[in-house]
Design a protein around this motif. Structure first.
Motif, PDB file in Angstrom:
ATOM      1  N   VAL A 133       0.836  -1.193   0.000  1.00 35.18           N
ATOM      2  CA  VAL A 133       0.000   0.000   0.000  1.00 35.18           C
ATOM      3  C   VAL A 133       0.872   1.244   0.000  1.00 35.18           C
ATOM      4  N   VAL A 134       0.442   2.238  -0.771  1.00 31.55           N
ATOM      5  CA  VAL A 134       1.060   3.560  -0.786  1.00 31.55           C
ATOM      6  C   VAL A 134      -0.027   4.549  -0.389  1.00 31.55           C
ATOM      7  N   ILE A 135       0.186   5.272   0.700  1.00 25.33           N
ATOM      8  CA  ILE A 135      -0.800   6.238   1.181  1.00 25.33           C
ATOM      9  C   ILE A 135      -0.198   7.628   1.107  1.00 25.33           C
ATOM     10  N   ASN A 136      -0.838   8.500   0.348  1.00 24.89           N
ATOM     11  CA  ASN A 136      -0.442   9.900   0.257  1.00 24.89           C
ATOM     12  C   ASN A 136      -1.565  10.744   0.850  1.00 24.89           C
ATOM     13  N   GLY A 137      -1.457  11.032   2.124  1.00 28.91           N
ATOM     14  CA  GLY A 137      -2.515  11.775   2.798  1.00 28.91           C
ATOM     15  C   GLY A 137      -2.407  11.616   4.298  1.00 28.91           C
ATOM     16  N   ASN A 138      -3.142  12.422   5.024  1.00 28.83           N
ATOM     17  CA  ASN A 138      -3.109  12.377   6.480  1.00 28.83           C
ATOM     18  C   ASN A 138      -3.941  11.215   7.009  1.00 28.83           C
ATOM     19  N   ILE A 139      -3.555  10.739   8.197  1.00 25.92           N
ATOM     20  CA  ILE A 139      -4.256   9.631   8.844  1.00 25.92           C
ATOM     21  C   ILE A 139      -4.698  10.103  10.222  1.00 25.92           C
ATOM     22  N   ILE A 140      -6.005  10.060  10.468  1.00 22.40           N
ATOM     23  CA  ILE A 140      -6.591  10.592  11.696  1.00 22.40           C
ATOM     24  C   ILE A 140      -7.122   9.439  12.536  1.00 22.40           C
ATOM     25  N   GLY A 141      -6.747   9.397  13.809  1.00 21.53           N
ATOM     26  CA  GLY A 141      -7.194   8.331  14.696  1.00 21.53           C
ATOM     27  C   GLY A 141      -8.668   8.429  15.033  1.00 21.53           C
ATOM     28  N   THR A 142      -9.160   7.425  15.728  1.00 29.69           N
ATOM     29  CA  THR A 142     -10.568   7.382  16.115  1.00 29.69           C
ATOM     30  C   THR A 142     -10.932   8.579  16.980  1.00 29.69           C
ATOM     31  N   THR A 143     -12.170   8.989  16.888  1.00 30.65           N
ATOM     32  CA  THR A 143     -12.647  10.121  17.676  1.00 30.65           C
ATOM     33  C   THR A 143     -13.603   9.693  18.771  1.00 30.65           C
ATOM     34  N   SER A 144     -13.843   8.387  18.888  1.00 32.70           N
ATOM     35  CA  SER A 144     -14.822   7.887  19.849  1.00 32.70           C
ATOM     36  C   SER A 144     -14.112   7.219  21.016  1.00 32.70           C
ATOM     37  N   MET A 145     -14.435   7.616  22.222  1.00 30.32           N
ATOM     38  CA  MET A 145     -13.789   7.063  23.409  1.00 30.32           C
ATOM     39  C   MET A 145     -14.042   5.567  23.610  1.00 30.32           C
ATOM     40  N   PRO A 146     -15.241   5.018  23.313  1.00 29.94           N
ATOM     41  CA  PRO A 146     -15.457   3.595  23.588  1.00 29.94           C
ATOM     42  C   PRO A 146     -14.638   2.655  22.708  1.00 29.94           C
ATOM     43  N   ASN A 156      -0.436  -5.136   8.235  1.00 28.96           N
ATOM     44  CA  ASN A 156      -0.226  -6.533   8.626  1.00 28.96           C
ATOM     45  C   ASN A 156       0.165  -7.319   7.383  1.00 28.96           C
ATOM     46  N   ASN A 157       1.311  -6.940   6.811  1.00 22.76           N
ATOM     47  CA  ASN A 157       1.698  -7.469   5.504  1.00 22.76           C
ATOM     48  C   ASN A 157       2.829  -8.485   5.619  1.00 22.76           C
ATOM     49  N   PRO A 158       2.541  -9.761   5.429  1.00 25.93           N
ATOM     50  CA  PRO A 158       3.602 -10.762   5.472  1.00 25.93           C
ATOM     51  C   PRO A 158       4.495 -10.746   4.229  1.00 25.93           C
ATOM     52  N   ILE A 159       4.019 -10.137   3.150  1.00 25.43           N
ATOM     53  CA  ILE A 159       4.779 -10.126   1.899  1.00 25.43           C
ATOM     54  C   ILE A 159       5.023  -8.703   1.409  1.00 25.43           C
ATOM     55  N   GLY A 160       3.997  -7.872   1.401  1.00 19.57           N
ATOM     56  CA  GLY A 160       4.074  -6.553   0.783  1.00 19.57           C
ATOM     57  C   GLY A 160       4.763  -5.515   1.645  1.00 19.57           C
ATOM     58  N   THR A 161       4.772  -4.281   1.137  1.00 20.84           N
ATOM     59  CA  THR A 161       5.381  -3.149   1.826  1.00 20.84           C
ATOM     60  C   THR A 161       4.337  -2.056   2.022  1.00 20.84           C
ATOM     61  N   ALA A 162       4.687  -1.081   2.855  1.00 19.50           N
ATOM     62  CA  ALA A 162       3.805   0.062   3.088  1.00 19.50           C
ATOM     63  C   ALA A 162       4.636   1.335   3.067  1.00 19.50           C
ATOM     64  N   ILE A 163       4.174   2.338   2.308  1.00 20.35           N
ATOM     65  CA  ILE A 163       4.820   3.648   2.266  1.00 20.35           C
ATOM     66  C   ILE A 163       3.744   4.689   2.549  1.00 20.35           C
ATOM     67  N   ILE A 164       3.944   5.467   3.602  1.00 21.05           N
ATOM     68  CA  ILE A 164       2.965   6.474   4.012  1.00 21.05           C
ATOM     69  C   ILE A 164       3.623   7.840   3.974  1.00 21.05           C
ATOM     70  N   THR A 165       3.021   8.774   3.245  1.00 14.45           N
ATOM     71  CA  THR A 165       3.495  10.154   3.203  1.00 14.45           C
ATOM     72  C   THR A 165       2.361  11.051   3.667  1.00 14.45           C
ATOM     73  N   GLY A 166       2.496  11.572   4.875  1.00 13.80           N
ATOM     74  CA  GLY A 166       1.432  12.398   5.441  1.00 13.80           C
ATOM     75  C   GLY A 166       1.565  12.451   6.948  1.00 13.80           C
ATOM     76  N   ASN A 167       0.774  13.290   7.568  1.00 14.08           N
ATOM     77  CA  ASN A 167       0.802  13.442   9.020  1.00 14.08           C
ATOM     78  C   ASN A 167      -0.144  12.436   9.670  1.00 14.08           C
ATOM     79  N   ILE A 168       0.266  11.925  10.837  1.00 18.71           N
ATOM     80  CA  ILE A 168      -0.483  10.875  11.524  1.00 18.71           C
ATOM     81  C   ILE A 168      -0.817  11.353  12.932  1.00 18.71           C
ATOM     82  N   ILE A 169      -2.078  11.183  13.335  1.00 19.62           N
ATOM     83  CA  ILE A 169      -2.531  11.566  14.672  1.00 19.62           C
ATOM     84  C   ILE A 169      -3.195  10.363  15.324  1.00 19.62           C
ATOM     85  N   GLY A 170      -2.813  10.070  16.565  1.00 15.91           N
ATOM     86  CA  GLY A 170      -3.414   8.963  17.301  1.00 15.91           C
ATOM     87  C   GLY A 170      -4.864   9.232  17.662  1.00 15.91           C
TER      88      GLY A 170
END
Length: 309
Positions: A133-146, A156-170
């Motif tokens: 997977v290639v992700i070009n964009g921001n990643i925003i965590g859940t907003t719900s407390m439960p 969870n890639n046993p074979i592939g790769t992941a490239i993320i370009t963007g800001n990440i918030i928990g």
């Protein structure tokens, strides 16, 4: 702007009688190959599962969340090379699953990814078998407390790769990270990483190589809301990154998740202020380090002299 609602379980996006402008199916049908999907349109799961994205997509978003009067939840699968120029919006069930039982493939997502609104173990994007997977964009965590263990992106890639370009918030819920890395393939992240209200921005539990470049890594608003949380046995290479802490106790730029780790698991850290928190056994007894009191006994003053005897 039109919202296109799935009408059947297992519907392919290319099928002309499976996506309707009315949730009940009484409106206009979508013909994506005839240019029927607009840049401001929405593709909604409408509660249907195993939906197949079998075309490149340019629209506002793919969603299994609340969209008009449609049914929430359902899920989408991508099983071959495709580019999705859109946001991903998640309800209370996993939205987009990248997985194939056949050949390796790559999916590119150009858009913002939003975590779940509720639920446990819910992912906006789940990268699975044979997928890269290639992700070009921001990643925003859940907003719900439960929410619990509901990561916006689950690598969870046993074979592939992941490239993320963007800001990440928990996220706001417990263990609801922006990105959870549990992979043997390589993962590379370019951008800023910030802890959320309760959860880390990125949690690394991978045996594969993980590299983070060109960003500021900072803690969130509560204890344990680290920028990066490194699990036992995992390792992370950081290049051109700036680690900072926050006022919240232990909400540092990066932390070792268990006492079994040590600072050598982070390689290349620079410009850090409490960039990582050592285990108590690695800090001299009685010394306060980032809120922890060390338990390591000091070396005997006669140790060096004994070597000369």
């Amino acid at each position: 702007m039109t919202t296109w609602y799935a009408q059947a379980i297992g519907a392919h996006l290319s099928e002309t009688d499976r996506w309707n402008s009315i949730p009940s199916g009484t409106g206009e049908f979508l013909d994506i190959d005839a240019g029927g999907l607009g840049i401001n349109d929405i593709i909604c799961a409408n509660g249907k599962t195993s939906l197949i994205i079998d075309r490149d997509v340019t629209c506002a978003r793919i969603s299994n969340g609340f969209e008009g009067t449609g049914i929430v939840n359902g899920n989408f699968f991508v099983q071959e090379d495709h580019t999705l120029n859109c946001d991903i919006k998640t309800g209370s069930a996993t939205c987009l699953i990248l997985s194939s039982s056949e050949i390796p493939f790559t999916v590119t997502i150009n858009g913002t990814i939003y975590g779940a609104t509720s639920g446990s173990s819910v992912y906006a994007v789940h990268q699975g078998i044979r997928a890269s997977v290639v992700i070009n964009g921001n990643i925003i965590g859940t907003t719900s407390m439960p929410s619990f263990s509901s990561h916006s992106v689950y690598i969870n890639n046993p074979i592939g790769t992941a490239i993320i370009t963007g800001n990440i918030i928990g996220g706001s819920g417990s263990s609801c990270t922006g990105v959870y890395v549990y992979a043997t393939g390589a993962t590379t992240i370019y951008g800023n990483i910030t802890g959320g209200q309760m959860s880390a921005g990125v949690w690394i539990a991978a045996t594969g190589p993980c590299t983070i470049r060109n960003g500021t890594i900072s803690g969130g608003t509560m204890a344990t809301a680290y920028g990066i949380n490194l699990n036992t046995g995992a390792a992370c290479y950081c290049q051109n990154t700036n680690f900072i802490t926050t006022a919240a106790p232990f909400a540092h730029g990066a932390v070792l998740n268990t006492d079994g780790c040590n600072s050598s698991n982070f390689v290349g850290i620079g410009n850090s202020v409490f960039g990582f928190r050592l285990a108590p056994t690695e800090v001299l007894k009685g010394v306060n380090h980032a809120g922890l009191v060390g338990t390591l006994a000091a070396a005997s003053p006669f140790r060096r002299l004994n070597r000369l005897v």
